[in-house]
Motif scaffolding. Sequence first.
Motif, PDB file in Angstrom:
ATOM      1  N   GLY A  70      55.521  31.655 -47.115  1.00  0.00           N
ATOM      2  CA  GLY A  70      54.581  32.007 -48.174  1.00  0.00           C
ATOM      3  C   GLY A  70      55.243  32.550 -49.419  1.00  0.00           C
ATOM      4  N   ALA A  71      56.356  33.243 -49.253  1.00  0.00           N
ATOM      5  CA  ALA A  71      57.037  33.859 -50.393  1.00  0.00           C
ATOM      6  C   ALA A  71      57.783  32.853 -51.252  1.00  0.00           C
ATOM      7  CB  ALA A  71      57.996  34.939 -49.901  1.00  0.00           C
ATOM      8  N   GLN A  72      57.952  31.638 -50.769  1.00  0.00           N
ATOM      9  CA  GLN A  72      58.682  30.626 -51.546  1.00  0.00           C
ATOM     10  C   GLN A  72      57.995  30.341 -52.885  1.00  0.00           C
ATOM     11  OE1 GLN A  72      58.925  27.405 -48.661  1.00  0.00           O
ATOM     12  NE2 GLN A  72      61.084  27.836 -48.349  1.00  0.00           N
ATOM     13  N   GLN A  73      56.672  30.523 -52.946  1.00  0.00           N
ATOM     14  CA  GLN A  73      55.935  30.234 -54.172  1.00  0.00           C
ATOM     15  C   GLN A  73      55.976  31.396 -55.166  1.00  0.00           C
ATOM     16  OE1 GLN A  73      54.479  29.362 -51.027  1.00  0.00           O
ATOM     17  NE2 GLN A  73      55.296  27.346 -51.428  1.00  0.00           N
ATOM     18  N   ASN A  74      56.434  32.562 -54.754  1.00  0.00           N
ATOM     19  CA  ASN A  74      56.403  33.738 -55.622  1.00  0.00           C
ATOM     20  C   ASN A  74      57.410  33.630 -56.750  1.00  0.00           C
ATOM     21  OD1 ASN A  74      54.435  34.890 -54.012  1.00  0.00           O
ATOM     22  ND2 ASN A  74      55.894  36.063 -52.807  1.00  0.00           N
ATOM     23  N   LYS A  75      56.994  34.130 -57.901  1.00  0.00           N
ATOM     24  CA  LYS A  75      57.870  34.204 -59.063  1.00  0.00           C
ATOM     25  C   LYS A  75      57.902  35.644 -59.522  1.00  0.00           C
ATOM     26  CE  LYS A  75      58.388  29.743 -59.246  1.00  0.00           C
ATOM     27  NZ  LYS A  75      59.213  29.256 -58.225  1.00  0.00           N
ATOM     28  N   PRO A  76      59.033  36.169 -59.902  1.00  0.00           N
ATOM     29  CA  PRO A  76      60.338  35.531 -59.800  1.00  0.00           C
ATOM     30  C   PRO A  76      60.804  35.497 -58.348  1.00  0.00           C
ATOM     31  CG  PRO A  76      60.615  37.790 -60.503  1.00  0.00           C
ATOM     32  CD  PRO A  76      59.133  37.533 -60.404  1.00  0.00           C
ATOM     33  N   PRO A  77      61.748  34.616 -58.038  1.00  0.00           N
ATOM     34  CA  PRO A  77      62.268  34.591 -56.668  1.00  0.00           C
ATOM     35  C   PRO A  77      62.932  35.920 -56.337  1.00  0.00           C
ATOM     36  CG  PRO A  77      63.374  32.947 -58.053  1.00  0.00           C
ATOM     37  CD  PRO A  77      62.384  33.651 -58.911  1.00  0.00           C
ATOM     38  N   ARG A  78      62.848  36.310 -55.091  1.00  0.00           N
ATOM     39  CA  ARG A  78      63.460  37.556 -54.628  1.00  0.00           C
ATOM     40  C   ARG A  78      64.553  37.232 -53.615  1.00  0.00           C
ATOM     41  NH1 ARG A  78      57.614  38.893 -54.643  1.00  0.00           N
ATOM     42  NH2 ARG A  78      57.329  40.660 -56.033  1.00  0.00           N
ATOM     43  N   HIS A  79      65.452  38.171 -53.443  1.00  0.00           N
ATOM     44  CA  HIS A  79      66.435  38.051 -52.366  1.00  0.00           C
ATOM     45  C   HIS A  79      65.695  38.354 -51.074  1.00  0.00           C
ATOM     46  CE1 HIS A  79      70.153  37.697 -54.746  1.00  0.00           C
ATOM     47  NE2 HIS A  79      69.444  38.348 -55.645  1.00  0.00           N
ATOM     48  N   MET A  80      65.667  37.390 -50.174  1.00  0.00           N
ATOM     49  CA  MET A  80      64.970  37.523 -48.891  1.00  0.00           C
ATOM     50  C   MET A  80      66.005  37.535 -47.784  1.00  0.00           C
ATOM     51  SD  MET A  80      61.653  37.286 -49.822  1.00  0.00           S
ATOM     52  CE  MET A  80      60.764  36.895 -48.321  1.00  0.00           C
ATOM     53  N   VAL A  81      65.954  38.571 -46.938  1.00  0.00           N
ATOM     54  CA  VAL A  81      66.824  38.615 -45.769  1.00  0.00           C
ATOM     55  C   VAL A  81      65.978  38.920 -44.542  1.00  0.00           C
ATOM     56  CG1 VAL A  81      68.867  39.308 -47.089  1.00  0.00           C
ATOM     57  CG2 VAL A  81      67.460  41.059 -45.999  1.00  0.00           C
ATOM     58  N   VAL A  82      66.455  38.482 -43.400  1.00  0.00           N
ATOM     59  CA  VAL A  82      65.760  38.697 -42.135  1.00  0.00           C
ATOM     60  C   VAL A  82      66.578  39.678 -41.307  1.00  0.00           C
ATOM     61  CG1 VAL A  82      65.014  37.576 -39.992  1.00  0.00           C
ATOM     62  CG2 VAL A  82      64.660  36.434 -42.202  1.00  0.00           C
ATOM     63  N   LEU A  83      65.874  40.631 -40.698  1.00  0.00           N
ATOM     64  CA  LEU A  83      66.479  41.589 -39.781  1.00  0.00           C
ATOM     65  C   LEU A  83      65.654  41.545 -38.505  1.00  0.00           C
ATOM     66  CD1 LEU A  83      68.562  43.858 -39.297  1.00  0.00           C
ATOM     67  CD2 LEU A  83      66.838  45.458 -40.168  1.00  0.00           C
ATOM     68  N   SER A  84      66.237  40.984 -37.439  1.00  0.00           N
ATOM     69  CA  SER A  84      65.473  40.722 -36.222  1.00  0.00           C
ATOM     70  C   SER A  84      66.313  40.929 -34.974  1.00  0.00           C
ATOM     71  CB  SER A  84      64.956  39.279 -36.251  1.00  0.00           C
ATOM     72  OG  SER A  84      64.290  38.956 -35.053  1.00  0.00           O
ATOM     73  N   ASN A  85      65.640  41.254 -33.883  1.00  0.00           N
ATOM     74  CA  ASN A  85      66.310  41.282 -32.576  1.00  0.00           C
ATOM     75  C   ASN A  85      66.486  39.869 -32.029  1.00  0.00           C
ATOM     76  OD1 ASN A  85      66.727  44.061 -32.119  1.00  0.00           O
ATOM     77  ND2 ASN A  85      64.554  44.319 -31.641  1.00  0.00           N
ATOM     78  N   TYR A  86      65.918  38.893 -32.691  1.00  0.00           N
ATOM     79  CA  TYR A  86      65.919  37.507 -32.207  1.00  0.00           C
ATOM     80  C   TYR A  86      66.664  36.593 -33.175  1.00  0.00           C
ATOM     81  CZ  TYR A  86      62.516  39.568 -29.152  1.00  0.00           C
ATOM     82  OH  TYR A  86      61.907  40.382 -28.245  1.00  0.00           O
ATOM     83  N   ALA A  87      67.848  37.007 -33.578  1.00  0.00           N
ATOM     84  CA  ALA A  87      68.637  36.237 -34.542  1.00  0.00           C
ATOM     85  C   ALA A  87      69.453  35.164 -33.819  1.00  0.00           C
ATOM     86  CB  ALA A  87      69.523  37.169 -35.354  1.00  0.00           C
ATOM     87  N   THR A  88      68.750  34.299 -33.100  1.00  0.00           N
ATOM     88  CA  THR A  88      69.409  33.194 -32.402  1.00  0.00           C
ATOM     89  C   THR A  88      69.832  32.136 -33.419  1.00  0.00           C
ATOM     90  OG1 THR A  88      67.355  31.971 -32.122  1.00  0.00           O
ATOM     91  CG2 THR A  88      67.911  33.576 -30.391  1.00  0.00           C
ATOM     92  N   PRO A  89      70.704  31.215 -33.036  1.00  0.00           N
ATOM     93  CA  PRO A  89      71.083  30.148 -33.977  1.00  0.00           C
ATOM     94  C   PRO A  89      69.868  29.371 -34.515  1.00  0.00           C
ATOM     95  CG  PRO A  89      72.644  30.219 -32.170  1.00  0.00           C
ATOM     96  CD  PRO A  89      71.530  31.193 -31.816  1.00  0.00           C
ATOM     97  N   ASP A  90      68.885  29.076 -33.656  1.00  0.00           N
ATOM     98  CA  ASP A  90      67.691  28.351 -34.122  1.00  0.00           C
ATOM     99  C   ASP A  90      66.885  29.173 -35.113  1.00  0.00           C
ATOM    100  OD1 ASP A  90      68.340  26.149 -32.592  1.00  0.00           O
ATOM    101  OD2 ASP A  90      66.859  26.556 -31.022  1.00  0.00           O
ATOM    102  N   VAL A  91      66.695  30.456 -34.826  1.00  0.00           N
ATOM    103  CA  VAL A  91      65.947  31.334 -35.738  1.00  0.00           C
ATOM    104  C   VAL A  91      66.697  31.459 -37.059  1.00  0.00           C
ATOM    105  CG1 VAL A  91      65.220  33.728 -36.126  1.00  0.00           C
ATOM    106  CG2 VAL A  91      64.705  32.600 -33.950  1.00  0.00           C
ATOM    107  N   ARG A  92      68.015  31.623 -36.989  1.00  0.00           N
ATOM    108  CA  ARG A  92      68.811  31.712 -38.219  1.00  0.00           C
ATOM    109  C   ARG A  92      68.637  30.456 -39.068  1.00  0.00           C
ATOM    110  NH1 ARG A  92      72.899  35.839 -38.170  1.00  0.00           N
ATOM    111  NH2 ARG A  92      73.022  36.840 -36.124  1.00  0.00           N
ATOM    112  N   ALA A  93      68.724  29.289 -38.446  1.00  0.00           N
ATOM    113  CA  ALA A  93      68.607  28.025 -39.180  1.00  0.00           C
ATOM    114  C   ALA A  93      67.225  27.888 -39.811  1.00  0.00           C
ATOM    115  CB  ALA A  93      68.887  26.849 -38.249  1.00  0.00           C
ATOM    116  N   THR A  94      66.189  28.228 -39.061  1.00  0.00           N
ATOM    117  CA  THR A  94      64.824  28.145 -39.593  1.00  0.00           C
ATOM    118  C   THR A  94      64.653  29.071 -40.788  1.00  0.00           C
ATOM    119  OG1 THR A  94      63.913  27.547 -37.446  1.00  0.00           O
ATOM    120  CG2 THR A  94      62.378  28.504 -39.030  1.00  0.00           C
TER     121      THR A  94
END
Length: 133
Positions: free
Chosen positions: A72-96
């Motif tokens: 949903g945030a992809q449409q926001n202007k201006p773009p922001r630095h988005m980072v994920v902090l999760s207990n589930y940082a598997t390779p698949d989750v990272r790629a997604t």
Amino acid sequence: MTVLTTYLVEDSPVIQQSLIATLQELTPVAVVGMAADEQAALQWLADPAHEAELVIVDIFLRSGSGVGVLRGAQQNKPPRHMVVLSNYATPDVRATCMALGAQQVFDKSTEIDALILYCQTLAASGMQPAPAA
């Protein structure tokens, strides 16, 4: 060094408080808002009056998900630095997450130091604009 205005999307009050305390002690971060679910996060992020240069998102939320926040945030202007902090940082989750515009994905249990370094580096860079997704 620039102070990073930061928005936190995390459903655990314990993690919210400990993360805010850690970031504000060790990095030039000012947390300007928080949400515990996808809908509240997207409403806040969509409001152009709300300024946050950095958004830290958990994957599993009270309702909805961090993946939905990224999408949903992809449409926001201006773009922001988005980072994920999760207990589930598997390779698949990272790629997604990276495919949906996250600049970085950090594991809560092993990569807090990397998140701190990322925030310090981002602030020291003078907050270059986030790349357009």
